[in-house]
Structure formats: C-alpha cells, structure tokens
Design a protein around this motif. Structure first.
Motif, mmCIF file in Angstrom:
data_model
loop_
_atom_site.group_PDB
_atom_site.id
_atom_site.type_symbol
_atom_site.label_atom_id
_atom_site.label_comp_id
_atom_site.label_asym_id
_atom_site.label_seq_id
_atom_site.Cartn_x
_atom_site.Cartn_y
_atom_site.Cartn_z
ATOM 1 N N ALA A 72 -2.604 -71.577 86.083
ATOM 2 C CA ALA A 72 -3.074 -73.042 86.421
ATOM 3 C C ALA A 72 -2.196 -73.406 87.417
ATOM 4 C CB ALA A 72 -2.855 -73.626 85.058
ATOM 5 N N GLY A 73 -2.851 -74.636 88.097
ATOM 6 C CA GLY A 73 -2.024 -75.347 89.094
ATOM 7 C C GLY A 73 -2.910 -75.567 90.123
ATOM 8 N N GLU A 74 -2.270 -75.982 91.222
ATOM 9 C CA GLU A 74 -3.130 -76.275 92.568
ATOM 10 C C GLU A 74 -3.597 -75.026 92.808
ATOM 11 O OE1 GLU A 74 -2.415 -78.269 96.889
ATOM 12 O OE2 GLU A 74 -1.252 -78.972 95.023
ATOM 13 N N VAL A 75 -4.799 -75.028 93.425
ATOM 14 C CA VAL A 75 -5.610 -73.829 93.723
ATOM 15 C C VAL A 75 -5.598 -73.537 95.597
ATOM 16 C CG1 VAL A 75 -7.824 -72.577 93.847
ATOM 17 C CG2 VAL A 75 -7.159 -73.682 92.016
ATOM 18 N N GLY A 76 -5.410 -74.605 95.909
ATOM 19 C CA GLY A 76 -5.358 -74.667 97.408
ATOM 20 C C GLY A 76 -5.843 -75.831 98.133
ATOM 21 N N PHE A 77 -5.925 -75.843 99.427
ATOM 22 C CA PHE A 77 -6.697 -77.056 100.160
ATOM 23 C C PHE A 77 -8.128 -76.946 100.408
ATOM 24 C CE2 PHE A 77 -7.659 -78.768 104.148
ATOM 25 C CZ PHE A 77 -7.310 -80.381 103.747
ATOM 26 N N PHE A 78 -8.781 -77.830 99.920
ATOM 27 C CA PHE A 78 -10.339 -77.750 100.487
ATOM 28 C C PHE A 78 -10.624 -79.064 101.506
ATOM 29 C CE2 PHE A 78 -9.691 -75.889 96.257
ATOM 30 C CZ PHE A 78 -10.508 -74.766 96.496
ATOM 31 N N SER A 79 -11.550 -78.850 102.302
ATOM 32 C CA SER A 79 -11.766 -79.698 103.384
ATOM 33 C C SER A 79 -12.435 -80.788 102.582
ATOM 34 C CB SER A 79 -12.452 -79.004 104.303
ATOM 35 O OG SER A 79 -11.931 -78.124 105.003
ATOM 36 N N PRO A 80 -12.302 -82.116 103.036
ATOM 37 C CA PRO A 80 -13.017 -83.213 102.527
ATOM 38 C C PRO A 80 -14.319 -83.009 103.015
ATOM 39 C CG PRO A 80 -11.501 -83.943 104.102
ATOM 40 C CD PRO A 80 -11.197 -82.601 103.934
ATOM 41 N N HIS A 81 -15.367 -83.996 102.769
ATOM 42 C CA HIS A 81 -16.549 -84.119 103.497
ATOM 43 C C HIS A 81 -16.625 -83.944 104.790
ATOM 44 C CE1 HIS A 81 -15.612 -88.225 103.709
ATOM 45 N NE2 HIS A 81 -16.438 -88.375 104.763
ATOM 46 N N SER A 82 -17.660 -83.203 105.381
ATOM 47 C CA SER A 82 -17.742 -83.543 106.807
ATOM 48 C C SER A 82 -19.307 -83.163 107.416
ATOM 49 C CB SER A 82 -17.266 -81.924 107.254
ATOM 50 O OG SER A 82 -17.327 -81.674 108.730
ATOM 51 N N TRP A 83 -19.676 -83.993 108.293
ATOM 52 C CA TRP A 83 -21.099 -83.923 108.679
ATOM 53 C C TRP A 83 -21.048 -82.747 110.042
ATOM 54 C CZ3 TRP A 83 -24.570 -86.639 106.730
ATOM 55 C CH2 TRP A 83 -24.008 -87.762 106.051
ATOM 56 N N GLN A 84 -20.302 -82.065 110.269
ATOM 57 C CA GLN A 84 -20.482 -81.079 111.332
ATOM 58 C C GLN A 84 -21.298 -79.791 110.833
ATOM 59 O OE1 GLN A 84 -19.151 -82.068 114.012
ATOM 60 N NE2 GLN A 84 -17.960 -83.539 112.911
ATOM 61 N N PRO A 85 -21.187 -79.328 109.624
ATOM 62 C CA PRO A 85 -22.086 -78.238 109.371
ATOM 63 C C PRO A 85 -23.642 -78.709 109.226
ATOM 64 C CG PRO A 85 -20.505 -78.438 107.671
ATOM 65 C CD PRO A 85 -20.021 -79.523 108.273
ATOM 66 N N LEU A 86 -23.904 -79.853 109.112
ATOM 67 C CA LEU A 86 -25.291 -80.536 109.609
ATOM 68 C C LEU A 86 -25.708 -80.012 110.799
ATOM 69 C CD1 LEU A 86 -27.637 -81.781 108.059
ATOM 70 C CD2 LEU A 86 -26.738 -84.001 108.816
ATOM 71 N N SER A 87 -24.789 -80.548 111.681
ATOM 72 C CA SER A 87 -25.223 -80.502 113.355
ATOM 73 C C SER A 87 -25.298 -78.970 113.547
ATOM 74 C CB SER A 87 -23.777 -81.217 114.082
ATOM 75 O OG SER A 87 -24.063 -80.938 115.300
ATOM 76 N N LEU A 88 -24.527 -78.267 112.999
ATOM 77 C CA LEU A 88 -24.586 -76.572 113.452
ATOM 78 C C LEU A 88 -25.800 -76.316 112.804
ATOM 79 C CD1 LEU A 88 -20.955 -75.455 112.619
ATOM 80 C CD2 LEU A 88 -22.198 -75.370 114.957
ATOM 81 N N ALA A 89 -26.444 -76.753 111.507
ATOM 82 C CA ALA A 89 -27.535 -76.306 110.735
ATOM 83 C C ALA A 89 -28.654 -76.560 111.723
ATOM 84 C CB ALA A 89 -27.654 -76.667 109.626
ATOM 85 N N ILE A 90 -28.727 -78.000 112.322
ATOM 86 C CA ILE A 90 -29.811 -78.284 112.796
ATOM 87 C C ILE A 90 -29.934 -77.861 114.325
ATOM 88 C CG2 ILE A 90 -30.696 -80.660 114.141
ATOM 89 C CD1 ILE A 90 -29.584 -82.003 111.657
ATOM 90 N N GLY A 91 -28.699 -77.469 114.819
ATOM 91 C CA GLY A 91 -28.621 -76.950 116.189
ATOM 92 C C GLY A 91 -28.935 -75.418 116.222
ATOM 93 N N GLY A 92 -28.600 -74.624 115.230
ATOM 94 C CA GLY A 92 -29.016 -73.351 114.985
ATOM 95 C C GLY A 92 -30.414 -73.179 114.250
ATOM 96 N N ALA A 93 -31.275 -74.153 113.757
ATOM 97 C CA ALA A 93 -32.631 -73.928 113.447
ATOM 98 C C ALA A 93 -33.310 -74.313 115.102
ATOM 99 C CB ALA A 93 -32.859 -75.127 112.791
ATOM 100 N N PHE A 94 -32.890 -75.199 115.590
ATOM 101 C CA PHE A 94 -33.847 -75.452 116.948
ATOM 102 C C PHE A 94 -33.390 -74.157 118.019
ATOM 103 C CE2 PHE A 94 -33.350 -80.201 116.466
ATOM 104 C CZ PHE A 94 -34.571 -80.383 116.128
#
Length: 132
Positions: A72-94
C-alpha cells in the motif's frame, strides 16, 4: 519483479514447445514464425524483468508471507486531464480517412496531429500543470 520474470520465461518455454509442435504437425511457416516471434518476445520481457529484479529492492509480491497492505502507499504519478489525446485522435482519424478519400485530407490532419503531439509532450512546461 522476480515473479513476473519467471512467469514470462515459463510462458516462453510453453510457446516454444507449442511452436515446435505446431511446426511439425502443420508444416505451415506463417503460424510457426508467429509463434517463434512470440517466444522471442516473451524471452525478452522475461529476461528484462529478471535482470531488473536483481537491481531493485524486493517488493511485497516477492515475499510469500506478505499481506496485501504491505504494498500500500502511493502508486505513482498520473497525469491530470488533458485535451491533447482528443486532438491526436481527431488528427489520426482524418489522416487515415485521407488514405481512403484522398491524400488532400492529410493537409488538414497534419496540423491537428502536430498540435496534439507537441501539446502532449510539452504539457508540463506551460499552463496550469507547469509546477507538477
């Protein structure tokens, strides 16, 4: 990590046995090659985990007498919310639609992909997440 290394090396032995059996019985080169490549991948992962386990401290999963709470304890650092994956997904789809409908669509998808990629890489160098 020792447990995971042993698991992957055991899996590699099993896959090798199955590759030999499959190759002898079927005489089909594609499936045999795929199984041999899976064997190689399992050996690489198992060797890496076993090699790394020697250099790090023993974890609770390596102790047979350990409780669940020992890890038990701190598992690690996790990124907060980000809009960048959405931009990558839309760009990849196009971009992939550009292959289907016409290469001209790549001119519109490339900026979206670049904005998403650079935004995700440099997410912690500017803005509200700069201090993390």
């Amino acid at each position: 990590m020792k447990i995971q290394g042993k698991m992957f090396l055991g899996l590699a032995v099993f896959i090798l046995i199955m590759a030999i059996t499959y190759g002898v019985w079927s005489k089909e080169p594609v499936g045999t090659t795929a199984l041999l490549l899976a064997f190689g991948l399992s050996v690489m992962i198992g060797f890496y985990l076993a090699f790394t386990a020697r250099r790090v401290d023993a974890m609770a999963q390596d102790n047979k007498e350990a409780d669940v709470a020992d890890e038990a304890g701190e598992v690690g650092f996790f990124s907060p919310h980000s809009w960048q994956p959405l931009s990558l997904a839309i760009g990849g789809a196009f971009a992939f639609m550009g292959v289907v409908f016409g290469w001209w669509l790549l001119f519109f998808s490339a900026p979206l992909l670049l904005v998403g990629l650079f935004g995700w890489v440099f997410e912690y160098y500017r803005g509200e997440n700069r201090t993390q």
